[in-house]
Design an enzyme around this catalytic site. Structure first.
Site, PDB file in Angstrom:
ATOM      1  N   LYS A 126      -6.449  -4.423 -23.538  1.00 29.19           N
ATOM      2  CA  LYS A 126      -7.130  -4.504 -24.846  1.00 29.19           C
ATOM      3  C   LYS A 126      -6.069  -4.391 -25.937  1.00 29.19           C
ATOM      4  O   LYS A 126      -5.253  -5.293 -26.086  1.00 29.19           O
ATOM      5  CB  LYS A 126      -8.216  -3.437 -24.926  1.00 29.19           C
ATOM      6  CG  LYS A 126      -9.323  -3.635 -23.875  1.00 29.19           C
ATOM      7  CD  LYS A 126     -10.453  -2.648 -24.061  1.00 29.19           C
ATOM      8  CE  LYS A 126     -11.639  -2.931 -23.180  1.00 29.19           C
ATOM      9  NZ  LYS A 126     -11.502  -2.432 -21.799  1.00 29.19           N
ATOM     10  N   GLU A 131       0.847  -1.204   0.000  1.00 25.18           N
ATOM     11  CA  GLU A 131       0.000   0.000   0.000  1.00 25.18           C
ATOM     12  C   GLU A 131       0.875   1.245   0.000  1.00 25.18           C
ATOM     13  O   GLU A 131       1.907   1.301   0.666  1.00 25.18           O
ATOM     14  CB  GLU A 131      -0.907  -0.001   1.239  1.00 25.18           C
ATOM     15  CG  GLU A 131      -2.081  -0.950   1.101  1.00 25.18           C
ATOM     16  CD  GLU A 131      -2.919  -1.025   2.360  1.00 25.18           C
ATOM     17  OE1 GLU A 131      -2.596  -0.348   3.354  1.00 25.18           O
ATOM     18  OE2 GLU A 131      -3.907  -1.788   2.342  1.00 25.18           O
TER      19      GLU A 131
HETATM   20  C1  LIG Z   1     -14.080   2.423 -22.751  1.00 25.17           C
HETATM   21  C2  LIG Z   1     -13.993   1.452 -21.614  1.00 25.17           C
HETATM   22  N1  LIG Z   1     -13.723   1.929 -20.393  1.00 25.17           N
HETATM   23  C3  LIG Z   1     -13.643   1.116 -19.320  1.00 25.17           C
HETATM   24  C4  LIG Z   1     -13.823  -0.236 -19.449  1.00 25.17           C
HETATM   25  C5  LIG Z   1     -13.811  -1.089 -18.212  1.00 25.17           C
HETATM   26  O1  LIG Z   1     -12.713  -1.882 -18.107  1.00 25.17           O
HETATM   27  P1  LIG Z   1     -12.695  -3.146 -17.111  1.00 25.17           P
HETATM   28  O2  LIG Z   1     -13.527  -4.190 -17.756  1.00 25.17           O
HETATM   29  O3  LIG Z   1     -11.236  -3.481 -16.983  1.00 25.17           O
HETATM   30  O4  LIG Z   1     -13.259  -2.682 -15.805  1.00 25.17           O
HETATM   31  C6  LIG Z   1     -14.068  -0.776 -20.702  1.00 25.17           C
HETATM   32  C7  LIG Z   1     -14.256  -2.238 -20.819  1.00 25.17           C
HETATM   33  O5  LIG Z   1     -14.778  -2.792 -21.696  1.00 25.17           O
HETATM   34  C8  LIG Z   1     -14.176   0.091 -21.818  1.00 25.17           C
HETATM   35  O6  LIG Z   1     -14.474  -0.368 -23.037  1.00 25.17           O
END
Ligand SMILES: Cc1ncc(COP(=O)(O)O)c(C=O)c1O
Length: 424
Positions: free
Chosen positions: A237, A63
């Site tokens: 991603k 932390e």
């Molecule tokens: C534009 C966007 N922001 C945030 C997220 C959320 O990410 P996580 O699934 O890691 O919480 C996503 C997930 O699909 C997304 O497409």
């Protein structure tokens, strides 16, 4: 289930000590190996990313921030986190500060809002129905429950965001925070102009670049830096890192963002995941990664053209990035039906609402199709044309099991030509 415990220093292998769990894990790896992954938010993590996450860094509580921890024994995880921070900042020139601890994209957005908003503040984000994310103000999400949400959208004819309309909405709403970014928008964002519009109405400007972070890093999509006050992202991603999040911000927001992440919304950081983020950011700085991101966008353009040639309608007429929304209703099916038909021939997609969709979201008129995973796997333009043909054939010959079996054999043969990245 029979479980034995390893003793001493030797590590038990899951396969030996927990065959039931191992069977499910290997079945999933096989599913990935033998199907064509078109889910736009998925990718194959770099091998060092998988490796880092399997290390003993998972054991460590840390932390706080490097050099300022609430636990002893942090000298090595400090090095790891500093590497992640330095590489993240190198990857996105113009970024002033970064926090690499958010556990996910949703956590990154929660931290960002926690840093700059109070309960009930007004936010303006892209409508979920037009491609925005749940965390940008959906009523079922904390963002919709805690803030006064206003949405902008795409225009009915063009299915694109019109920045003149957006500017008028921003002037009317006068939000405290404007959010750009999407989960299903196939076009280029003009972050510079959006930032100017947001700042003109006295708002802070946040870009959630989760989907396009890899494209931005490679210079194939305009960067939100230095225009945005805060930039959030996932790391799993287009970036090919571990599942996780990251928040960048201007130097004057650094303290607020760091405090929002910890102790605001999280406890101990996941140091094994932060090591994997460091690995991914390092690899994303290479020419190979940049070339892969270019190919991802080129593949998407080829796939989009091939779909159009076979009679599918693409939302906004095509794509500028790594994904497209295919309206499958001209082919006689709903998005949900298409998802099921494609699963049966070894192609994985998700049903997705299209803008102004007359169908409910769990049926939907469209499918969302992305090229990051297939491009990482090595697929090129020829495979994209094959995929478009197989997708449309699977839908058109939906009542013919022989045709489906033949198409499944084709997808298996394609998968056999391209080994799964990141795995032995
Ligand atoms: C534009 C966007 N922001 C945030 C997220 C959320 O990410 P996580 O699934 O890691 O919480 C996503 C997930 O699909 C997304 O497409």
């Amino acid at each position: 289930m029979s479980m034995t415990h390893a003793s001493g220093a030797a590590w038990a292998r899951i396969a030996d000590v927990d065959p039931e769990l191992w069977a499910a894990i290997t079945a999933e790896v096989d599913r990935q190996r033998w199907s064509i992954e078109l889910i736009a938010s998925e990718n194959f993590a770099f091998a060092p990313v998988l490796e880092a996450q399997g290390t003993a860094l998972t054991n460590k509580y840390a932390e706080g921030l490097p050099g300022r921890r609430y636990y002893g024994g942090c000298e090595f995880v400090d090095i790891v986190e500093r590497l992640a921070q330095e590489r993240a900042l190198a990857l996105f020139p113009g970024a002033e500060h970064v926090n690499v601890q958010p556990h996910s994209g949703a956590q990154a957005n929660l931290a960002a809002y926690f840093a700059v908003l109070d309960h009930g503040d007004r936010i303006l984000g892209l409508s979920l129905a037009h491609g925005g994310h749940l965390t940008h103000g959906s009523p079922v999400n904390f963002s919709g429950k805690w803030f006064e949400v206003h949405a902008y959208g795409v225009e009915q004819g063009t299915e694109r965001i019109d920045l003149d309309v957006f500017a008028r909405t921003a002037a009317e709403v006068r939000p405290k925070l404007v959010i750009a970014g999407a989960s299903a928008y196939p076009r280029i964002w003009d972050f510079e102009r959006m930032a100017a519009i947001a700042h003109d109405v006295g708002a802070l400007f946040l870009v959630d670049m989760a989907h396009i972070a890899g494209l931005v890093a490679a210079g194939v999509h305009p960067s939100p830096f230095p225009h945005a006050d805060i930039v959030t992202s996932t790391t799993h991603k287009t970036l090919r890192g571990p599942r996780g999040g990251v928040v960048f911000c201007k130097a004057d927001l650094a303290k607020a963002v760091d405090k929002a992440v910890f102790p605001g919304i999280q406890g101990g950081p996941l140091m094994h995941v932060i090591a994997a983020k460091a690995a991914a950011f390092g690899l994303a700085l290479t020419d190979d990664f940049r070339a892969d991101q270019r190919r991802t966008v080129e593949n998407a353009a080829v796939l989009a053209d091939a779909f159009t040639a076979r009679g599918a309608r693409l939302v906004s007429g095509g794509t500028d990035n790594h994904l497209m929304l295919v309206d499958v209703t001209p082919l006689g099916v709903t998005g949900r039906e298409a998802e099921t038909l494609l699963d049966a021939v070894g192609i994985t997609v998700n049903k997705n609402a299209i803008p102004f969709d007359p169908l409910p979201p769990n049926t939907a008129s469209g499918i969302r199709v992305g090229t990051p995973a297939t491009t990482t796997r090595g697929f090129g333009p020829d495979e994209m044309r094959e995929i478009a043909r197989i997708v449309v054939d699977a839908i058109e010959h939906r009542d013919d099991p022989t045709a489906a079996a033949a198409l499944r054999a084709e997808t298996r043969a394609m998968c056999a030509r391209f080994p799964l990245p990141g795995l032995p």
